[in-house]
Enzyme design. Structure first.
Site, PDB file in Angstrom:
ATOM      1  N   GLU A 112      36.281  51.683  15.479  1.00  0.00           N
ATOM      2  CA  GLU A 112      37.114  51.676  14.275  1.00  0.00           C
ATOM      3  C   GLU A 112      36.700  52.832  13.406  1.00  0.00           C
ATOM      4  O   GLU A 112      35.525  52.979  13.055  1.00  0.00           O
ATOM      5  CB  GLU A 112      36.898  50.375  13.492  1.00  0.00           C
ATOM      6  CG  GLU A 112      38.072  49.442  13.593  1.00  0.00           C
ATOM      7  CD  GLU A 112      37.896  48.217  12.716  1.00  0.00           C
ATOM      8  OE1 GLU A 112      38.188  47.120  13.219  1.00  0.00           O
ATOM      9  OE2 GLU A 112      37.459  48.339  11.554  1.00  0.00           O
TER      10      GLU A 112
ATOM     11  N   ASP B 214      36.923  47.542  -0.308  1.00  0.00           N
ATOM     12  CA  ASP B 214      35.599  47.873   0.194  1.00  0.00           C
ATOM     13  C   ASP B 214      34.517  47.692  -0.846  1.00  0.00           C
ATOM     14  O   ASP B 214      34.717  47.952  -2.033  1.00  0.00           O
ATOM     15  CB  ASP B 214      35.586  49.323   0.697  1.00  0.00           C
ATOM     16  CG  ASP B 214      36.311  49.449   2.020  1.00  0.00           C
ATOM     17  OD1 ASP B 214      35.892  48.770   2.979  1.00  0.00           O
ATOM     18  OD2 ASP B 214      37.306  50.191   2.089  1.00  0.00           O
TER      19      ASP B 214
END
Lengths: 403, 269
Positions: B49, B60
């Site tokens: 990824e 995040d």
């Protein structure tokens, strides 16, 4: 194209204003916005809820706010009759409280015990801390480190009111980063936390919900104008950061095709310098903070840093309904530089004895340009969205005065 | 059949659990990424990824936010991320690569241009954090037409109806975010994950990757016993961050951790 708005009924059931708005959020937040949407749909048609809201508007906020005919200023400019919608006279000094009062009532009914908010200039943070103090709810306000430095007074006000102000040091350390951090908090504490977004932007249903709470401005103004002058206004002017004071004024007039609506963005140092906060005038559509709307971005889709003398307009996006009103031509969007805003600030202060917020000064500055171009029998309603007390430091510093 | 679907079909036959590392493209420098990808493949990972840096990474935690900021300082972008994938593909045509990022860079490039360019670069899947199925139809349709899977996130609070929705629009695999929170969260409860997996399995046949909060080989082992793939990100990026002046050390530490995860995952009791 104004005839398309005769039966204006936006957003659609999925929160879209044409291509704008929508639900661009992480999966963890979907149940939270669905729960909010259900509560909002239910309570906005509940007479008991609306009665409670009306009561708070009247006795806590101090509504209705006056529609004031600025006769001296109108005469001086020699054109349209200028009427100021006095949102600066609301409790806490700006239109922001119309929305926080509404959202906190929803939060209470939804059983949420913890409130979070983002703030730029601090006005929304203060308005949120205020309603949390009143209901005894925990309140956390995210604010960019840069804004904390330039709006120290409002930070102190929030702390006095019992809120915890969290300094955000990521990215550009301003309003957009405060929003990012609030979203991160929300995703982590989604079960007990209600996020009071301060403007008519974000994932559905926020843009429509905040608009509905702020529409008290336009509903009153429409009635007051008819009562005082016997007719509808010819034009409406309001400043636009996220655009909640503007959509609140505009929305109740949207089907009155003869009423022009003008939103004033912050041109900062000038659109040509790139140092501004005017996505509708100089940006393009993109996706940020839960909705598709006009944004200030680079070629790669990175959000670019904005600039405005007014912290409340210093944001790279705008509420999605404004993007739609721009595209269909129902509203017009213009921009005013920092220097022009300061002229507007002084003009209103000297002519009418009212010190406007720097955000609202952008609308005043555009009035300086627009009013003289209109006939004396024309009516111009300008939203005086907030008072200037919080900006004394910024103004004094800019003019080289120590206070 | 996409490269991801083919891989997961193979894994299903052998009972192999996929290990999926996440790194941000261009962190700490653009030159670091392609050799790191090859090294991770050598260490036994199955799928990579690659984070596409964005100015406002709302989902995040601080570790990946800072990785994004470092990459952006090097002018890393979606287009340059695709060049990285293309470079990687010069000597690896086997390991699926999934891009993970936010909607706006894709929107800015245009869905059609992005789908074509991503296919040409050799991208296999795209996971856009802020593009739930409600808004993903146009993008997913174009990606699928270019043989790329649109991968969706599932959260601890996703209802069965939503799982079915993801099953209908998503392909490749579903990514179960094992905690409510941002990347790098630290309170993963494996018994909660186990319970939720029962609901997920009942509503989709797609393989399920599990991520958020997996920091060590022991947790990777437990999670591998529950899902089809283990995604590990922030802990790897912490190693980059701790060794900014010595990226080779960071690389070595990442490889060692991935190898230890590979080992425990392959040796279930």
């Amino acid at each position: 194209m104004t005839d398309t708005t005769n039966s204006y009924n936006m957003p659609d059931e999925r929160g879209h204003f044409g291509p704008y708005g929508g639900l661009f959020i992480a999966e963890t937040l979907i149940p939270a916005v669905e729960e909010l949407d259900t509560a909002y749909q239910k309570h906005m048609t509940d007479p008991e809820f609306m009665a409670e809201l009306d009561k708070d508007f009247q006795y806590y906020v101090g509504r209705p706010s006056p529609l004031y005919h600025a006769e001296r200023w109108s005469h001086e400019l020699g054109g349209a009759q200028i009427y100021l919608k006095r949102e600066d006279l609301n409790h806490t000094g700006a239109h922001k409280i119309n929305n926080t009062i509404g959202q906190i009532l929803l939060a209470k009914r939804m059983g949420k015990t913890r409130i979070i908010a983002e703030t730029g200039a601090g006005q929304h943070g203060v308005a949120t801390a205020t309603v949390c103090a009143r209901l005894g709810l925990e309140c956390v306000v995210y604010m960019g480190a840069v804004d904390i430095a330039r709006q120290a007074l409002n930070v102190y006000r929030m702390e006095l009111l019992g809120a915890k102000v969290v300094s955000v040091t990521s990215g550009s350390k301003t309003l957009k980063d405060a929003l990012n951090e609030a979203i991160r908090d929300w995703v982590t504490n989604v079960d007990n936390t209600f996020y009071i977004i301060g403007t008519a932007a974000g994932p559905a249903p926020y843009p429509a919900m905040v608009r509905d709470f702020q529409s008290i401005i336009g509903r009153e103004a429409r009635q007051q104008c008819l009562a005082q002058t016997g007719k509808l206004p010819d034009a409406l002017v309001a400043c636009i950061g996220g655009g909640s004071n503007a959509i609140g004024l505009f929305h109740p007039f949207i089907n009155d095709a003869e009423v022009k609506m003008i939103g004033v963005e912050a041109a900062g140092d000038g659109l040509e310098t790139g140092r501004h906060a005017a996505p509708l005038c100089a940006g393009r559509p993109g996706i940020l903070h839960g909705n598709r709307t006009y944004l200030m971005e680079d070629d790669d889709g990175g959000i670019i840093e904005t600039h405005s003398i007014s912290a409340g307009l210093d944001y790279p996006g705008v509420g999605p309904e404004h993007s739609w009103l721009k595209d269909i031509g129902r509203a017009e969007y213009v921009s005013i530089t920092d220097d022009e805003a300061i002229e507007g600030f002084h003009a209103l202060t000297k002519m009418e004895g009212i010190i406007p917020a720097l955000e609202s000064s952008h609308a005043m500055a555009y009035t300086l340009k627009l009013a003289p171009t209109m006939q004396q029998d024309k009516i111009l309603i300008v939203n005086l969205s907030g008072r200037g007390d919080k900006d004394m430091h910024t103004m004094a510093e800019r003019e080289g005065i120590k206070i | 059949m996409s490269r991801l679907a083919t891989k997961f079909a193979e894994f299903k036959k052998t009972g192999h659990k996929a290990l999926i590392p996440f790194i941000t493209a261009g962190d700490p420098s653009p030159e670091f990424t392609v050799p790191m990808m090859h090294a991770m493949v050598d260490a036994g990972v199955d799928i990579i990824e690659l984070g596409v840096p964005f100015s406002d990474p709302m989902a995040d935690g601080p570790v990946i936010q800072r990785a994004s900021e470092r990459a952006l300082e090097h002018k890393m972008s979606l287009r340059r991320t695709l060049e990285i994938v293309s470079d990687f593909r010069n000597s690896n045509q086997d390991t699926p690569v999934v891009l993970m990022g936010y909607a706006n860079p894709v929107e800015a490039m245009g869905y059609e241009d992005f789908s074509q360019s991503a296919q040409a670069a050799g991208v296999d899947g795209v996971l856009t954090v802020d593009l739930p199925p409600e808004e993903a139809y146009e993008c997913a349709t174009l990606l699928n037409a270019h043989n790329i899977d649109q991968i969706f996130l599932l959260a601890p609070n996703s209802t069965n109806d939503r799982i079915k929705k993801m099953d209908a629009v998503g392909s490749g695999f579903l990514y179960y975010v094992s905690v409510k929170g941002v990347t790098g969260a630290c309170h993963l409860d494996t018994s909660d994950v186990q319970k939720k997996l029962i609901d997920i399995r009942a509503n989709t046949q797609l393989p399920v990757g599990i991520g958020f909060g997996i920091k060590d080989a022991e947790t990777a082992k437990v999670i591998a016993g529950l899902g089809d793939a283990v995604v590990v990100g922030s802990v790897l990026i912490s190693k980059i961050e701790a060794n900014l002046s010595a990226p080779d050390i960071a690389k070595q530490e990442i490889i060692e951790l991935l190898k230890s995860m590979r080992f425990t995952m392959d040796n279930q009791d």
